[in-house]
Design a protein around this motif. Structure first.
Motif, PDB file in Angstrom:
ATOM      1  N   ASN A   2     -18.728 -18.825  50.327  1.00  0.00           N
ATOM      2  CA  ASN A   2     -17.721 -19.330  51.484  1.00  0.00           C
ATOM      3  C   ASN A   2     -16.382 -19.685  51.509  1.00  0.00           C
ATOM      4  O   ASN A   2     -15.910 -19.581  50.271  1.00  0.00           O
ATOM      5  CB  ASN A   2     -18.765 -20.798  52.092  1.00  0.00           C
ATOM      6  N   LYS A   3     -15.598 -20.135  52.388  1.00  0.00           N
ATOM      7  CA  LYS A   3     -14.184 -20.451  52.552  1.00  0.00           C
ATOM      8  C   LYS A   3     -13.925 -21.464  51.427  1.00  0.00           C
ATOM      9  O   LYS A   3     -12.898 -21.495  50.840  1.00  0.00           O
ATOM     10  CB  LYS A   3     -13.891 -20.794  53.936  1.00  0.00           C
ATOM     11  N   ARG A   4     -14.767 -22.621  51.652  1.00  0.00           N
ATOM     12  CA  ARG A   4     -14.554 -23.881  50.659  1.00  0.00           C
ATOM     13  C   ARG A   4     -14.391 -23.262  49.108  1.00  0.00           C
ATOM     14  O   ARG A   4     -13.429 -23.661  48.402  1.00  0.00           O
ATOM     15  CB  ARG A   4     -15.469 -24.836  50.924  1.00  0.00           C
ATOM     16  N   THR A   5     -15.412 -22.509  48.605  1.00  0.00           N
ATOM     17  CA  THR A   5     -15.496 -22.140  47.242  1.00  0.00           C
ATOM     18  C   THR A   5     -14.287 -21.307  47.058  1.00  0.00           C
ATOM     19  O   THR A   5     -13.580 -21.438  46.120  1.00  0.00           O
ATOM     20  CB  THR A   5     -16.701 -21.291  47.037  1.00  0.00           C
ATOM     21  N   LYS A   6     -13.916 -20.391  47.951  1.00  0.00           N
ATOM     22  CA  LYS A   6     -12.743 -19.586  47.585  1.00  0.00           C
ATOM     23  C   LYS A   6     -11.494 -20.255  47.348  1.00  0.00           C
ATOM     24  O   LYS A   6     -10.597 -20.005  46.714  1.00  0.00           O
ATOM     25  CB  LYS A   6     -12.508 -18.596  48.904  1.00  0.00           C
ATOM     26  N   TYR A   7     -11.549 -21.427  48.234  1.00  0.00           N
ATOM     27  CA  TYR A   7     -10.011 -22.202  48.272  1.00  0.00           C
ATOM     28  C   TYR A   7     -10.033 -22.802  46.844  1.00  0.00           C
ATOM     29  O   TYR A   7      -9.144 -23.085  46.324  1.00  0.00           O
ATOM     30  CB  TYR A   7      -9.940 -22.952  49.278  1.00  0.00           C
ATOM     31  N   ILE A   8     -11.098 -23.443  46.418  1.00  0.00           N
ATOM     32  CA  ILE A   8     -11.415 -24.314  45.359  1.00  0.00           C
ATOM     33  C   ILE A   8     -11.061 -23.445  44.039  1.00  0.00           C
ATOM     34  O   ILE A   8     -10.087 -23.837  43.230  1.00  0.00           O
ATOM     35  CB  ILE A   8     -12.910 -24.489  45.110  1.00  0.00           C
ATOM     36  N   ILE A  47     -11.629 -16.177  31.125  1.00  0.00           N
ATOM     37  CA  ILE A  47     -12.872 -16.308  31.716  1.00  0.00           C
ATOM     38  C   ILE A  47     -12.982 -16.260  33.115  1.00  0.00           C
ATOM     39  O   ILE A  47     -13.834 -15.627  33.520  1.00  0.00           O
ATOM     40  CB  ILE A  47     -13.620 -17.286  31.011  1.00  0.00           C
ATOM     41  N   GLY A  48     -12.237 -17.305  33.817  1.00  0.00           N
ATOM     42  CA  GLY A  48     -12.359 -17.424  35.148  1.00  0.00           C
ATOM     43  C   GLY A  48     -11.758 -16.226  35.863  1.00  0.00           C
ATOM     44  O   GLY A  48     -12.336 -15.458  36.818  1.00  0.00           O
ATOM     45  N   VAL A  49     -10.430 -15.490  35.426  1.00  0.00           N
ATOM     46  CA  VAL A  49     -10.266 -14.353  36.132  1.00  0.00           C
ATOM     47  C   VAL A  49     -11.126 -13.231  35.931  1.00  0.00           C
ATOM     48  O   VAL A  49     -11.624 -12.542  36.723  1.00  0.00           O
ATOM     49  CB  VAL A  49      -8.770 -13.731  35.381  1.00  0.00           C
ATOM     50  N   LEU A  50     -11.739 -12.861  34.693  1.00  0.00           N
ATOM     51  CA  LEU A  50     -12.628 -11.947  34.503  1.00  0.00           C
ATOM     52  C   LEU A  50     -13.972 -12.251  35.406  1.00  0.00           C
ATOM     53  O   LEU A  50     -14.474 -11.084  35.869  1.00  0.00           O
ATOM     54  CB  LEU A  50     -13.314 -11.985  33.004  1.00  0.00           C
ATOM     55  N   SER A  51     -14.258 -13.392  35.458  1.00  0.00           N
ATOM     56  CA  SER A  51     -15.641 -13.679  36.581  1.00  0.00           C
ATOM     57  C   SER A  51     -15.363 -13.445  38.021  1.00  0.00           C
ATOM     58  O   SER A  51     -16.069 -12.654  38.557  1.00  0.00           O
ATOM     59  CB  SER A  51     -15.789 -15.078  36.420  1.00  0.00           C
ATOM     60  N   ILE A  52     -13.932 -13.516  38.229  1.00  0.00           N
ATOM     61  CA  ILE A  52     -13.633 -13.229  39.687  1.00  0.00           C
ATOM     62  C   ILE A  52     -13.722 -11.680  39.765  1.00  0.00           C
ATOM     63  O   ILE A  52     -14.008 -10.915  40.885  1.00  0.00           O
ATOM     64  CB  ILE A  52     -12.266 -13.845  40.112  1.00  0.00           C
ATOM     65  N   GLY A  53     -12.937 -10.980  38.727  1.00  0.00           N
ATOM     66  CA  GLY A  53     -13.090  -9.317  38.735  1.00  0.00           C
ATOM     67  C   GLY A  53     -14.339  -8.904  39.003  1.00  0.00           C
ATOM     68  O   GLY A  53     -14.649  -7.933  39.776  1.00  0.00           O
ATOM     69  N   ILE A  54     -15.378  -9.388  37.797  1.00  0.00           N
ATOM     70  CA  ILE A  54     -16.536  -8.938  37.816  1.00  0.00           C
ATOM     71  C   ILE A  54     -17.470  -9.136  39.445  1.00  0.00           C
ATOM     72  O   ILE A  54     -18.317  -8.430  39.764  1.00  0.00           O
ATOM     73  CB  ILE A  54     -17.394  -9.380  36.768  1.00  0.00           C
ATOM     74  N   PHE A  55     -16.833 -10.369  39.915  1.00  0.00           N
ATOM     75  CA  PHE A  55     -17.695 -10.768  41.240  1.00  0.00           C
ATOM     76  C   PHE A  55     -17.655  -9.741  42.208  1.00  0.00           C
ATOM     77  O   PHE A  55     -18.441  -9.420  43.133  1.00  0.00           O
ATOM     78  CB  PHE A  55     -17.041 -12.131  41.791  1.00  0.00           C
ATOM     79  N   PHE A  56     -16.387  -9.235  42.314  1.00  0.00           N
ATOM     80  CA  PHE A  56     -16.252  -8.130  43.307  1.00  0.00           C
ATOM     81  C   PHE A  56     -17.041  -6.422  42.985  1.00  0.00           C
ATOM     82  O   PHE A  56     -17.129  -5.806  43.816  1.00  0.00           O
ATOM     83  CB  PHE A  56     -14.687  -7.808  43.651  1.00  0.00           C
ATOM     84  N   LEU A  57     -17.306  -6.474  41.788  1.00  0.00           N
ATOM     85  CA  LEU A  57     -18.090  -5.554  41.386  1.00  0.00           C
ATOM     86  C   LEU A  57     -19.466  -5.261  41.304  1.00  0.00           C
ATOM     87  O   LEU A  57     -20.281  -4.337  41.568  1.00  0.00           O
ATOM     88  CB  LEU A  57     -17.485  -4.967  39.955  1.00  0.00           C
ATOM     89  N   SER A  58     -19.954  -6.545  41.056  1.00  0.00           N
ATOM     90  CA  SER A  58     -21.453  -6.610  41.002  1.00  0.00           C
ATOM     91  C   SER A  58     -21.988  -7.710  42.077  1.00  0.00           C
ATOM     92  O   SER A  58     -21.419  -8.820  42.281  1.00  0.00           O
ATOM     93  CB  SER A  58     -21.655  -7.287  39.392  1.00  0.00           C
ATOM     94  N   LYS A  59     -23.033  -7.272  42.562  1.00  0.00           N
ATOM     95  CA  LYS A  59     -23.658  -8.091  43.964  1.00  0.00           C
ATOM     96  C   LYS A  59     -24.868  -8.807  43.157  1.00  0.00           C
ATOM     97  O   LYS A  59     -25.207  -9.717  43.747  1.00  0.00           O
ATOM     98  CB  LYS A  59     -24.092  -7.330  45.052  1.00  0.00           C
ATOM     99  N   LEU A  65     -21.342 -15.918  38.628  1.00  0.00           N
ATOM    100  CA  LEU A  65     -19.848 -15.651  38.290  1.00  0.00           C
ATOM    101  C   LEU A  65     -18.676 -16.650  39.126  1.00  0.00           C
ATOM    102  O   LEU A  65     -18.216 -16.893  38.624  1.00  0.00           O
ATOM    103  CB  LEU A  65     -19.638 -14.127  38.829  1.00  0.00           C
ATOM    104  N   ILE A  66     -19.685 -17.024  40.190  1.00  0.00           N
ATOM    105  CA  ILE A  66     -18.862 -17.979  40.830  1.00  0.00           C
ATOM    106  C   ILE A  66     -18.638 -19.392  39.904  1.00  0.00           C
ATOM    107  O   ILE A  66     -17.690 -20.196  39.667  1.00  0.00           O
ATOM    108  CB  ILE A  66     -19.217 -18.429  42.167  1.00  0.00           C
ATOM    109  N   THR A  67     -19.819 -19.756  39.622  1.00  0.00           N
ATOM    110  CA  THR A  67     -19.904 -20.980  38.565  1.00  0.00           C
ATOM    111  C   THR A  67     -18.999 -20.776  37.356  1.00  0.00           C
ATOM    112  O   THR A  67     -18.258 -21.599  36.838  1.00  0.00           O
ATOM    113  CB  THR A  67     -21.283 -21.368  38.151  1.00  0.00           C
ATOM    114  N   LEU A  68     -18.972 -19.413  36.628  1.00  0.00           N
ATOM    115  CA  LEU A  68     -18.306 -19.352  35.419  1.00  0.00           C
ATOM    116  C   LEU A  68     -16.761 -19.353  35.884  1.00  0.00           C
ATOM    117  O   LEU A  68     -15.971 -19.815  35.161  1.00  0.00           O
ATOM    118  CB  LEU A  68     -18.580 -17.906  34.917  1.00  0.00           C
ATOM    119  N   ALA A  69     -16.353 -18.697  36.995  1.00  0.00           N
ATOM    120  CA  ALA A  69     -14.877 -18.941  37.517  1.00  0.00           C
ATOM    121  C   ALA A  69     -14.512 -20.511  37.735  1.00  0.00           C
ATOM    122  O   ALA A  69     -13.486 -20.776  37.149  1.00  0.00           O
ATOM    123  CB  ALA A  69     -14.693 -18.007  38.835  1.00  0.00           C
ATOM    124  N   ILE A  70     -15.374 -21.227  38.418  1.00  0.00           N
ATOM    125  CA  ILE A  70     -14.917 -22.510  38.774  1.00  0.00           C
ATOM    126  C   ILE A  70     -14.779 -23.299  37.172  1.00  0.00           C
ATOM    127  O   ILE A  70     -13.944 -23.959  37.187  1.00  0.00           O
ATOM    128  CB  ILE A  70     -15.960 -23.056  39.647  1.00  0.00           C
TER     129      ILE A  70
END
Length: 181
Positions: A2-8, A47-59, A65-70
């Motif tokens: 969601n948008k809130r998570t993206k902004y965080i 770790i945060g950047v890698l998690s975001i990168g993998i987020f877009f590749l793996s569903k 991945l969101i938890t790892l990024a945050i």
């Protein structure tokens, strides 16, 4: 997501990156070695950047991945804030020390002591070779006097200032313990 998570995530990532750049420049200027906080901070930012990168590749593992990024960005930010506080304190001490280093005669130190006494910002300069942490605690806690380390062989002007501090403690607080130092 969601948008809130993206902004965080975006805010944590940007703040973490800004602090990383700031601390990398100033921590290395203060010390030739990289502080451990900065090393770990880089790791968690990665770790945060890698998690975001993998987020877009793996569903499949998006929540993890969101938890790892945050988590990565948050830990990075906390480590960097802690390091920034240390850097600010180091810079503050350096500025004060340089300011007193420019006072190259006992007369100038006497004038500065009078100003410091009036402003209730008295300093005491201890030899680094015989630095006494117990004395530092007593001066800070009981008399609100900040202690600084000094090279005893080359800074006789600071000894002039210290003599005035000793006189002040003896006269105003009837304390002569400092005479033995």
């Amino acid at each position: 997501m969601n948008k809130r998570t993206k902004y965080i995530i975006l805010a944590l990532g940007i703040l973490g990156f800004i602090f990383l750049l700031y601390n990398k420049n100033f921590a290395l200027a203060e010390n030739s070695l990289e502080p451990p906080e900065l090393k770990y901070s880089k790791l968690f930012f990665g770790i945060g950047v890698l998690s975001i990168g993998i987020f877009f590749l793996s569903k499949k593992m998006r929540n993890l991945l969101i938890t790892l990024a945050i988590s990565g960005f948050t830990i990075c930010l906390i480590l960097n804030i802690s390091l920034s506080i240390q850097i600010f304190e180091s810079v503050r001490i350096g500025k004060i020390y340089a300011e007193y280093g420019e006072l190259d005669t006992c007369e100038k130190m006497e004038k500065r002591f009078a100003t410091d006494l009036k402003n209730k910002k008295i300093k005491y300069f201890q030899c680094l070779t015989s630095f006494n942490p117990e004395l530092e605690k007593i001066l800070k806690n009981e008399y609100n006097i900040e202690t600084f380390g000094m090279n005893c062989e080359t800074e006789s002007e600071k000894e002039c200032y210290n003599k005035l501090v000793k006189k002040y403690l003896k006269k105003e607080h009837n304390k002569s313990f400092i005479d033995n130092l």
